[in-house]
Design a protein around this motif. Sequence first.
Motif, PDB file in Angstrom:
ATOM      1  N   LEU A 145      52.062  16.944  10.686  1.00 43.39           N
ATOM      2  CA  LEU A 145      51.818  16.771   9.248  1.00 43.39           C
ATOM      3  C   LEU A 145      50.404  17.221   8.856  1.00 43.39           C
ATOM      4  N   MET A 146      49.435  16.894   9.695  1.00 41.67           N
ATOM      5  CA  MET A 146      48.057  17.306   9.420  1.00 41.67           C
ATOM      6  C   MET A 146      47.916  18.823   9.426  1.00 41.67           C
ATOM      7  N   VAL A 147      48.526  19.464  10.397  1.00 40.52           N
ATOM      8  CA  VAL A 147      48.449  20.934  10.488  1.00 40.52           C
ATOM      9  C   VAL A 147      49.127  21.583   9.286  1.00 40.52           C
ATOM     10  N   ILE A 148      50.297  21.069   8.911  1.00 35.15           N
ATOM     11  CA  ILE A 148      51.009  21.617   7.754  1.00 35.15           C
ATOM     12  C   ILE A 148      50.191  21.426   6.481  1.00 35.15           C
ATOM     13  N   PHE A 149      49.550  20.252   6.361  1.00 41.91           N
ATOM     14  CA  PHE A 149      48.697  20.006   5.200  1.00 41.91           C
ATOM     15  C   PHE A 149      47.517  20.984   5.182  1.00 41.91           C
ATOM     16  N   GLY A 150      46.942  21.230   6.346  1.00 42.67           N
ATOM     17  CA  GLY A 150      45.846  22.203   6.443  1.00 42.67           C
ATOM     18  C   GLY A 150      46.281  23.602   6.040  1.00 42.67           C
ATOM     19  N   ILE A 151      47.471  24.001   6.454  1.00 41.15           N
ATOM     20  CA  ILE A 151      48.003  25.319   6.074  1.00 41.15           C
ATOM     21  C   ILE A 151      48.206  25.386   4.561  1.00 41.15           C
TER      22      ILE A 151
END
Length: 297
Positions: A145-151
Amino acid sequence: MRIVFLNLQSAKLPSSHHSTPSINRSILPSSSFSFQTSSFHFFYIAFTCLGHWNLPTAITMVAQEFTVDLNKPLVFQVGHLGEAYQEWVHQPIVSKERPRFFKSDFWEFCTRTAWWVVPLIWLPVVCWFVSMSVNMGHTLPQISLMVIFGISIWTLIEYIVHRFLFHIETQSYWGNTMHYLIHGCHHKHPMDSLRLVFPPTATAVLLVPIWNLVKLFFPPSMAPALFGGGLLGYVIYDITHYYLHHGQPTGDVPKKLKKYHMNHHFRILNKGFGVTSPLWDRAFGTLPASKVAAKTR
Protein backbone atom coordinates in the motif's frame (compact mmCIF):
# COMPACT_ATOMS: atom_id res chain seq x y z
CA MET A 1 18.49 42.29 -32.54
CA ARG A 2 17.31 45.18 -34.66
CA ILE A 3 19.45 47.54 -36.76
CA VAL A 4 18.08 50.79 -38.16
CA PHE A 5 19.76 52.52 -41.08
CA LEU A 6 19.13 56.12 -42.12
CA ASN A 7 19.70 56.44 -45.85
CA LEU A 8 19.44 59.98 -47.09
CA GLN A 9 21.72 59.67 -50.11
CA SER A 10 18.93 58.66 -52.46
CA ALA A 11 16.57 61.39 -51.24
CA LYS A 12 15.97 64.02 -53.93
CA LEU A 13 15.69 67.38 -52.26
CA PRO A 14 14.26 70.36 -54.15
CA SER A 15 16.89 72.70 -55.56
CA SER A 16 15.84 75.45 -53.17
CA HIS A 17 16.81 73.19 -50.26
CA HIS A 18 20.29 72.15 -51.38
CA SER A 19 21.71 74.53 -48.83
CA THR A 20 21.07 74.07 -45.15
CA PRO A 21 17.71 75.66 -44.32
CA SER A 22 17.58 78.57 -41.93
CA ILE A 23 16.35 77.70 -38.45
CA ASN A 24 14.46 79.85 -35.99
CA ARG A 25 16.32 78.84 -32.84
CA SER A 26 14.01 80.84 -30.60
CA ILE A 27 11.40 78.07 -30.84
CA LEU A 28 13.83 75.33 -29.82
CA PRO A 29 14.46 74.25 -26.24
CA SER A 30 17.68 75.52 -24.76
CA SER A 31 19.01 71.97 -24.37
CA SER A 32 19.07 71.63 -28.18
CA PHE A 33 22.04 73.99 -28.40
CA SER A 34 24.25 71.44 -26.70
CA PHE A 35 24.39 69.53 -29.99
CA GLN A 36 26.86 70.45 -32.67
CA THR A 37 25.37 72.38 -35.57
CA SER A 38 26.14 69.59 -38.07
CA SER A 39 24.32 67.00 -35.94
CA PHE A 40 21.30 69.27 -35.56
CA HIS A 41 21.14 69.89 -39.30
CA PHE A 42 21.34 66.16 -39.99
CA PHE A 43 18.30 65.37 -37.85
CA TYR A 44 16.46 68.46 -39.11
CA ILE A 45 16.85 67.35 -42.74
CA ALA A 46 15.86 63.76 -41.88
CA PHE A 47 12.63 64.74 -40.12
CA THR A 48 11.84 67.37 -42.79
CA CYS A 49 12.10 64.67 -45.44
CA LEU A 50 9.75 62.45 -43.49
CA GLY A 51 7.24 65.25 -42.91
CA HIS A 52 7.00 66.87 -46.31
CA TRP A 53 8.08 64.42 -49.06
CA ASN A 54 7.03 60.93 -49.96
CA LEU A 55 10.46 59.39 -49.92
CA PRO A 56 10.31 55.64 -49.22
CA THR A 57 14.08 55.42 -49.54
CA ALA A 58 14.73 58.16 -47.02
CA ILE A 59 14.63 55.78 -44.08
CA THR A 60 15.12 52.03 -44.39
CA MET A 61 14.17 49.78 -41.48
CA VAL A 62 16.04 46.47 -41.49
CA ALA A 63 15.14 43.85 -38.86
CA GLN A 64 17.74 41.14 -38.43
CA GLU A 65 16.29 38.26 -36.36
CA PHE A 66 18.68 35.82 -34.69
CA THR A 67 19.04 32.49 -36.50
CA VAL A 68 20.08 29.32 -34.68
CA ASP A 69 22.87 27.44 -36.45
CA LEU A 70 22.02 23.76 -36.01
CA ASN A 71 25.58 22.79 -36.95
CA LYS A 72 26.97 24.53 -33.85
CA PRO A 73 26.40 23.80 -30.13
CA LEU A 74 22.84 24.88 -29.40
CA VAL A 75 22.49 25.61 -25.69
CA PHE A 76 24.09 29.04 -25.63
CA GLN A 77 22.46 30.06 -28.93
CA VAL A 78 18.77 29.61 -28.11
CA GLY A 79 18.71 32.35 -25.48
CA HIS A 80 19.29 34.95 -28.20
CA LEU A 81 15.93 34.09 -29.79
CA GLY A 82 14.07 36.15 -27.18
CA GLU A 83 10.31 36.15 -27.77
CA ALA A 84 10.77 34.01 -30.91
CA TYR A 85 12.06 31.10 -28.80
CA GLN A 86 8.61 29.67 -27.99
CA GLU A 87 7.66 29.41 -31.65
CA TRP A 88 11.07 28.01 -32.63
CA VAL A 89 11.25 25.33 -29.93
CA HIS A 90 7.78 23.98 -30.77
CA GLN A 91 8.62 23.41 -34.42
CA PRO A 92 10.01 19.87 -34.03
CA ILE A 93 12.80 18.37 -36.10
CA VAL A 94 11.70 14.75 -36.43
CA SER A 95 15.07 13.13 -37.02
CA LYS A 96 17.20 10.63 -35.16
CA GLU A 97 20.24 12.82 -35.76
CA ARG A 98 21.54 14.10 -32.45
CA PRO A 99 22.29 17.83 -32.09
CA ARG A 100 25.31 18.99 -30.14
CA PHE A 101 24.57 20.97 -26.99
CA PHE A 102 27.97 22.07 -25.71
CA LYS A 103 31.41 22.69 -27.16
CA SER A 104 32.93 20.91 -24.15
CA ASP A 105 33.02 17.11 -24.57
CA PHE A 106 32.55 16.67 -20.80
CA TRP A 107 29.34 18.71 -20.57
CA GLU A 108 28.11 17.16 -23.80
CA PHE A 109 28.59 13.71 -22.27
CA CYS A 110 26.62 14.76 -19.17
CA THR A 111 23.55 15.56 -21.30
CA ARG A 112 23.34 12.07 -22.81
CA THR A 113 21.76 9.11 -21.02
CA ALA A 114 20.75 5.72 -22.41
CA TRP A 115 17.30 4.58 -21.25
CA TRP A 116 18.57 1.41 -19.54
CA VAL A 117 20.78 3.43 -17.19
CA VAL A 118 17.70 4.63 -15.28
CA PRO A 119 16.45 1.20 -14.06
CA LEU A 120 20.02 -0.05 -13.67
CA ILE A 121 20.87 2.68 -11.16
CA TRP A 122 17.56 3.41 -9.44
CA LEU A 123 15.81 0.05 -9.05
CA PRO A 124 18.40 -1.15 -6.49
CA VAL A 125 17.87 2.14 -4.61
CA VAL A 126 14.11 1.51 -4.64
CA CYS A 127 14.65 -1.97 -3.18
CA TRP A 128 16.95 -0.60 -0.48
CA PHE A 129 14.45 2.02 0.68
CA VAL A 130 11.55 -0.43 0.68
CA SER A 131 13.62 -2.96 2.66
CA MET A 132 14.18 -0.30 5.34
CA SER A 133 10.42 -0.22 6.03
CA VAL A 134 10.29 -4.02 5.96
CA ASN A 135 13.04 -4.21 8.57
CA MET A 136 11.04 -1.83 10.77
CA GLY A 137 8.26 -4.43 11.09
CA HIS A 138 5.72 -3.59 8.37
CA THR A 139 3.87 -6.46 6.73
CA LEU A 140 3.89 -7.14 2.99
CA PRO A 141 0.33 -5.76 2.45
CA GLN A 142 1.28 -2.60 4.33
CA ILE A 143 4.45 -2.21 2.25
CA SER A 144 2.46 -2.74 -0.94
CA LEU A 145 0.00 0.00 0.00
CA MET A 146 2.83 2.40 0.82
CA VAL A 147 4.59 1.73 -2.49
CA ILE A 148 1.35 2.16 -4.46
CA PHE A 149 0.68 5.42 -2.61
CA GLY A 150 4.20 6.59 -3.46
CA ILE A 151 3.65 5.78 -7.14
CA SER A 152 0.35 7.69 -7.08
CA ILE A 153 2.04 10.74 -5.58
CA TRP A 154 4.63 10.55 -8.34
CA THR A 155 1.97 10.66 -11.07
CA LEU A 156 0.71 13.95 -9.61
CA ILE A 157 4.26 15.33 -9.43
CA GLU A 158 4.79 14.22 -13.03
CA TYR A 159 1.74 16.20 -14.14
CA ILE A 160 2.50 19.35 -12.13
CA VAL A 161 6.16 19.54 -13.19
CA HIS A 162 5.34 18.88 -16.83
CA ARG A 163 2.56 21.42 -16.99
CA PHE A 164 3.88 24.29 -14.87
CA LEU A 165 7.68 23.97 -15.14
CA PHE A 166 8.45 22.18 -18.39
CA HIS A 167 5.94 24.32 -20.29
CA ILE A 168 6.66 27.68 -18.71
CA GLU A 169 6.91 30.43 -21.33
CA THR A 170 10.26 32.22 -21.33
CA GLN A 171 11.69 35.20 -23.23
CA SER A 172 14.92 36.16 -21.48
CA TYR A 173 18.31 34.80 -22.49
CA TRP A 174 18.83 32.63 -19.42
CA GLY A 175 15.16 31.68 -19.19
CA ASN A 176 15.24 30.33 -22.76
CA THR A 177 18.57 28.60 -22.13
CA MET A 178 17.40 26.81 -18.98
CA HIS A 179 14.06 25.85 -20.52
CA TYR A 180 15.81 24.37 -23.54
CA LEU A 181 18.06 22.30 -21.28
CA ILE A 182 15.31 20.86 -19.08
CA HIS A 183 12.55 20.26 -21.65
CA GLY A 184 12.64 22.46 -24.74
CA CYS A 185 15.28 20.26 -26.36
CA HIS A 186 12.88 17.32 -26.14
CA HIS A 187 10.16 19.18 -28.03
CA LYS A 188 12.63 20.45 -30.63
CA HIS A 189 14.25 17.03 -31.14
CA PRO A 190 11.64 14.51 -29.93
CA MET A 191 13.47 11.50 -31.41
CA ASP A 192 16.82 12.16 -29.72
CA SER A 193 17.10 8.84 -27.89
CA LEU A 194 19.92 9.91 -25.55
CA ARG A 195 18.15 13.00 -24.26
CA LEU A 196 14.81 11.45 -23.39
CA VAL A 197 15.41 10.19 -19.85
CA PHE A 198 16.70 12.31 -16.98
CA PRO A 199 20.47 12.17 -16.30
CA PRO A 200 21.20 10.22 -13.07
CA THR A 201 23.43 12.95 -11.62
CA ALA A 202 20.65 15.53 -11.84
CA THR A 203 18.17 13.02 -10.42
CA ALA A 204 20.42 12.32 -7.44
CA VAL A 205 20.70 16.03 -6.66
CA LEU A 206 16.90 16.41 -6.67
CA LEU A 207 16.29 13.29 -4.59
CA VAL A 208 18.11 14.66 -1.54
CA PRO A 209 15.60 17.46 -0.72
CA ILE A 210 12.67 15.24 -1.71
CA TRP A 211 13.79 12.54 0.73
CA ASN A 212 14.09 15.13 3.49
CA LEU A 213 10.54 16.34 2.76
CA VAL A 214 9.16 12.80 2.94
CA LYS A 215 10.88 12.25 6.30
CA LEU A 216 9.38 15.52 7.53
CA PHE A 217 5.76 14.59 6.78
CA PHE A 218 5.62 10.81 7.37
CA PRO A 219 6.53 8.47 10.25
CA PRO A 220 10.10 7.09 10.17
CA SER A 221 8.93 3.54 9.43
CA MET A 222 6.68 4.59 6.53
CA ALA A 223 8.86 7.22 4.88
CA PRO A 224 11.36 4.82 3.21
CA ALA A 225 8.66 2.70 1.52
CA LEU A 226 6.76 5.81 0.38
CA PHE A 227 9.93 7.33 -1.01
CA GLY A 228 10.84 4.06 -2.68
CA GLY A 229 7.37 3.94 -4.27
CA GLY A 230 7.75 7.47 -5.58
CA LEU A 231 11.17 6.65 -7.00
CA LEU A 232 9.71 3.53 -8.62
CA GLY A 233 7.03 5.74 -10.17
CA TYR A 234 9.77 7.92 -11.66
CA VAL A 235 11.55 4.88 -13.14
CA ILE A 236 8.27 3.69 -14.69
CA TYR A 237 7.72 7.19 -16.07
CA ASP A 238 11.13 7.47 -17.75
CA ILE A 239 10.95 3.97 -19.27
CA THR A 240 7.38 4.55 -20.45
CA HIS A 241 8.32 7.90 -21.96
CA TYR A 242 11.18 6.33 -23.90
CA TYR A 243 8.96 3.51 -25.13
CA LEU A 244 6.24 5.91 -26.32
CA HIS A 245 8.79 7.64 -28.55
CA HIS A 246 10.84 4.69 -29.80
CA GLY A 247 8.73 1.58 -29.20
CA GLN A 248 6.15 0.00 -31.49
CA PRO A 249 3.27 -0.95 -29.18
CA THR A 250 0.94 -3.73 -30.24
CA GLY A 251 -1.52 -3.77 -27.35
CA ASP A 252 -4.57 -1.53 -27.23
CA VAL A 253 -3.59 0.38 -24.06
CA PRO A 254 0.03 1.13 -25.12
CA LYS A 255 -1.19 2.22 -28.56
CA LYS A 256 -3.66 4.68 -27.03
CA LEU A 257 -1.01 5.99 -24.64
CA LYS A 258 1.45 6.52 -27.50
CA LYS A 259 -1.17 8.36 -29.55
CA TYR A 260 -2.06 10.42 -26.49
CA HIS A 261 1.54 11.52 -25.99
CA MET A 262 2.20 12.16 -29.68
CA ASN A 263 -0.84 14.48 -29.67
CA HIS A 264 0.92 16.52 -27.00
CA HIS A 265 4.03 16.84 -29.16
CA PHE A 266 2.54 17.44 -32.58
CA ARG A 267 -1.08 18.56 -32.25
CA ILE A 268 -2.10 20.16 -28.92
CA LEU A 269 0.90 21.41 -26.96
CA ASN A 270 -1.06 22.93 -24.07
CA LYS A 271 -2.90 19.74 -23.14
CA GLY A 272 -2.06 16.10 -22.40
CA PHE A 273 0.63 16.64 -19.75
CA GLY A 274 0.37 13.17 -18.26
CA VAL A 275 2.83 10.62 -19.68
CA THR A 276 2.19 7.43 -17.74
CA SER A 277 -1.53 8.15 -17.36
CA PRO A 278 -4.17 10.71 -18.43
CA LEU A 279 -5.66 10.60 -14.90
CA TRP A 280 -4.63 14.10 -13.81
CA ASP A 281 -5.43 15.60 -17.22
CA ARG A 282 -8.99 14.41 -16.67
CA ALA A 283 -9.04 15.77 -13.13
CA PHE A 284 -7.70 19.23 -14.06
CA GLY A 285 -9.39 19.74 -17.44
CA THR A 286 -6.34 19.43 -19.70
CA LEU A 287 -7.46 16.27 -21.46
CA PRO A 288 -7.21 16.94 -25.22
CA ALA A 289 -10.40 16.46 -27.22
CA SER A 290 -10.45 13.73 -29.82
CA LYS A 291 -10.31 14.73 -33.49
CA VAL A 292 -13.95 13.70 -33.95
CA ALA A 293 -15.08 15.86 -31.02
CA ALA A 294 -12.98 18.78 -32.23
CA LYS A 295 -14.59 18.64 -35.69
CA THR A 296 -18.13 18.72 -34.27
CA ARG A 297 -17.49 21.99 -32.39
